[in-house]
Design a protein around this motif. Structure first.
Motif, short mmCIF file in Angstrom:
data_model
loop_
_atom_site.label_atom_id
_atom_site.label_comp_id
_atom_site.label_asym_id
_atom_site.label_seq_id
_atom_site.Cartn_x
_atom_site.Cartn_y
_atom_site.Cartn_z
N LEU A 1 -2.68 14.87 -4.61
CA LEU A 1 -4.01 15.37 -4.25
C LEU A 1 -4.07 16.90 -4.16
N PRO A 2 -3.10 17.57 -3.53
CA PRO A 2 -3.20 19.04 -3.45
C PRO A 2 -3.17 19.71 -4.83
N GLY B 1 3.26 0.64 -3.62
CA GLY B 1 2.68 0.14 -4.87
C GLY B 1 2.65 -1.37 -4.94
N PHE C 1 0.82 -1.21 0.00
CA PHE C 1 0.00 0.00 0.00
C PHE C 1 0.86 1.27 0.00
N LEU D 1 -6.77 8.94 -9.25
CA LEU D 1 -6.01 9.05 -8.00
C LEU D 1 -6.26 7.84 -7.10
N GLU E 1 4.74 18.22 -9.26
CA GLU E 1 5.10 19.59 -9.67
C GLU E 1 4.93 19.80 -11.16
N GLN F 1 5.92 13.13 -9.60
CA GLN F 1 6.20 14.47 -10.11
C GLN F 1 4.96 15.36 -10.11
N GLY G 1 1.24 3.37 -4.99
CA GLY G 1 1.44 3.58 -3.56
C GLY G 1 0.75 4.85 -3.07
N TRP G 2 0.25 4.77 -1.85
CA TRP G 2 -0.48 5.88 -1.24
C TRP G 2 0.28 7.22 -1.24
N PRO G 3 1.56 7.21 -0.88
CA PRO G 3 2.24 8.51 -0.78
C PRO G 3 2.30 9.27 -2.11
N ARG G 4 2.48 8.57 -3.22
CA ARG G 4 2.48 9.23 -4.53
C ARG G 4 1.17 10.00 -4.72
N VAL G 5 0.07 9.36 -4.33
CA VAL G 5 -1.24 9.96 -4.52
C VAL G 5 -1.47 11.11 -3.55
N PHE G 6 -1.02 10.95 -2.33
CA PHE G 6 -1.20 12.05 -1.38
C PHE G 6 -0.38 13.28 -1.76
N SER G 7 0.71 13.10 -2.48
CA SER G 7 1.45 14.26 -2.97
C SER G 7 0.78 14.89 -4.19
N GLN H 1 6.11 13.68 2.38
CA GLN H 1 5.12 12.84 3.08
C GLN H 1 5.66 12.33 4.41
#
Lengths: 253, 253, 253
Positions: free
Chosen positions: B241-242, A106, A103, B225, B202, B200, B233-239, A203
């Motif tokens: 989301l903003p 990935g 999770f 998303l 940015e 990425q 992986g979750w962290p890629r998506v949380f970065s 993060q």
């Protein structure tokens, strides 16, 4: 170097039979193609890094495994899994680490890891029935911390991607994080290691705080950074250092 | 779960013969090494994620393929390519996706993908003559949007790397993006998926706006998303989301 | 295209025997699965990029090798190593590049590279005794620059992770960077290439300044960015362009 290496190897071995030593993670091609690197491997990595008491060999092995899985390094994750098992990481803990990082890094990284681990578990006599399945007694939820987390995520992203927000709550924080066969401190440890290895310092604030709430010390966190400089590369760590400093400062450390 | 899985598999299959189902993307080693992860695979991934109507199975398969190619996941990209083809992505679209992402994620990822796809195309009877080559009738250029893009890039980086600026115009925006065998909406979809998977965010503002100009809806973007939380992986998506929130807000959504 | 390709291949070959050409880095599967990409490979990559005099073929090959190692592209790093050796990178320089990038991109990438290089060195008759080992006469340290670097790192992170700070000084700046068999300009070149390929523009300011102090020109730096757009993907380069611009401006270029 020789004696330090021997001592480290000894510390890592939990049994005589099948004990993998650190040397087994360094193939012969290193000395053939890059003799200087082979020398650094003996001096800086085996002789110095792994011998440093800031972090236990067991934690180092777990952090290394998390980094290799995050980086999809199929070629060496097997020998490091053997190292982790010999250093005291249980098969159940390694299984939960893979599930957790599926999770956090990935799904495909987890598949790569299970493909590498299957023959190792088979040769060590670890059966799937020995490992934690879906049905386990979950640890109690910290309701206050979870309410704060949910309010934050819901407020920020509730209308951006409701599916992410719901899955984060239901699958991750009300389930995965509460599974008992990997201690919350170790879940946090591999999560932080994965974030550093993936190059996602942005993060890390939430998860390093959580790791320290779960028992990771400042010295250990500093040791994780030192360890990952070698396994994820210096720049990843230098991008994580300012975040670690901010977290330490926020905690008055 | 059983019935949901069956329904999803049915929805993904475009023909009885050779239909790959989602289960084929989950090797037996998962259940052997991480039984809990295998259960999550059935419940959270197959039973819930792929069954969620926010995004079509065809789009999910395309997004997954883009993520795996970006992450250089040679071990599983083949089974996901089969899944994409069975879900309605045409061989020409997949070929164009690889060509497109060669530029957006690096040449080596494309080579990895063509190596994986060659035997699959061969076994399905897809010949290179069935696929779009260099000579195609390009879609019309949106001259206003392109003038704005060029002025921006030229102004910012014209003297930093003229070679990048020229190649961006000539190869990417006056050629690649105008090739007809992958719809602009789908080009944008795989580009955004690649940016999220590569970590990425940015670079996402421009491309998510373009994706929505090209027809991607807010709900679909939110679904992308959610989908990538599992595959990147979750962290890629949380970065990411903003950035998505900012783009939605800028568009009054 | 044919004549340009031939000219480029000629420029890359340092000897008739065993000369690898750029075409060897493009497997037949590209034309089979993505004919348009094969055409781009001939026109945009071989015919235009490699033929561009902004950066020498030797530097292009070194930069490509650094990017592939950073991205853990085991499948194609071998053919690009052959290309680098044919373009004038010496076996000692390639060995030092691997050693250098072990620290700058992670240990596992170096192991992947030595595994790929071992058979190539063997077939070319390069023995480990021909390559630089641990004992070499180090280049002189620039004491002023090193004092400034150490003060900065010690001040920022001395209490966050003393282990990182110490290893950075002892292993990297008092040792690795002073090894004589890869010129400081080339060490900087592969370091900057690795940072761009890894998506770490936030670590590039220090190293691009250092690269230019070590002799890399503005035009060459712009050429590196153009080159990596193809091998690491456009978005990596677009995130690095603003940093390059700032560094150029700070140097009055």
């Amino acid at each position: 170097m020789k004696s330090l290496l021997a001592a480290t190897t000894l510390a890592l071995a939990t049994s005589d039979a099948g004990a993998q030593d650190l040397g087994a993670t360094l193939p012969a091609s290193i000395a053939q193609v890059a003799p200087a690197l082979a020398a650094y491997g003996q001096s800086a990595v085996i002789g110095t890094l792994w011998a440093d008491a800031t972090l236990s060999p067991r934690d180092r092995a777990l952090v290394t495994f998390a980094a290799l899985m995050t980086r999809h390094e199929a070629d060496t994750i097997g020998s490091h899994a053997e190292l982790a098992l010999d250093a005291g990481v249980t098969p159940a803990e390694l299984s939960e680490t893979i599930t957790h990082l599926a999770f956090y890094t990935g799904w495909g990284n987890a598949i790569m890891a299970t493909e590498a681990l299957a023959p190792i578990y088979a040769s060590r006599g670890v059966a799937s029935t020995d490992l934690p399945g879906a049905e386990v007694d979950l640890l109690p939820l910290n309701a206050d911390a979870e309410a704060a987390r949910e309010a934050n995520v819901q407020g920020n992203f509730g209308t951006v991607s409701p599916g992410v927000v719901d899955a984060t709550r239901e699958v991750l924080f009300h389930d995965l994080w509460l599974r008992p066969d990997l201690a919350p401190r170790d879940r946090s440890l591999v999560t932080v290691a994965a974030l550093i290895a993936a190059g996602q310092p942005e993060q890390m604030t939430f998860h390093l705080h959580r790791a320290m709430d779960n028992g990771l010390t400042k010295d250990e966190a500093g040791g994780v950074l030192q360890h990952l400089a070698f396994y994820a590369g210096w720049p990843r760590v230098f991008s994580a250092l300012p975040v670690a400093r901010s977290v330490f400062e926020a905690r008055g450390l």
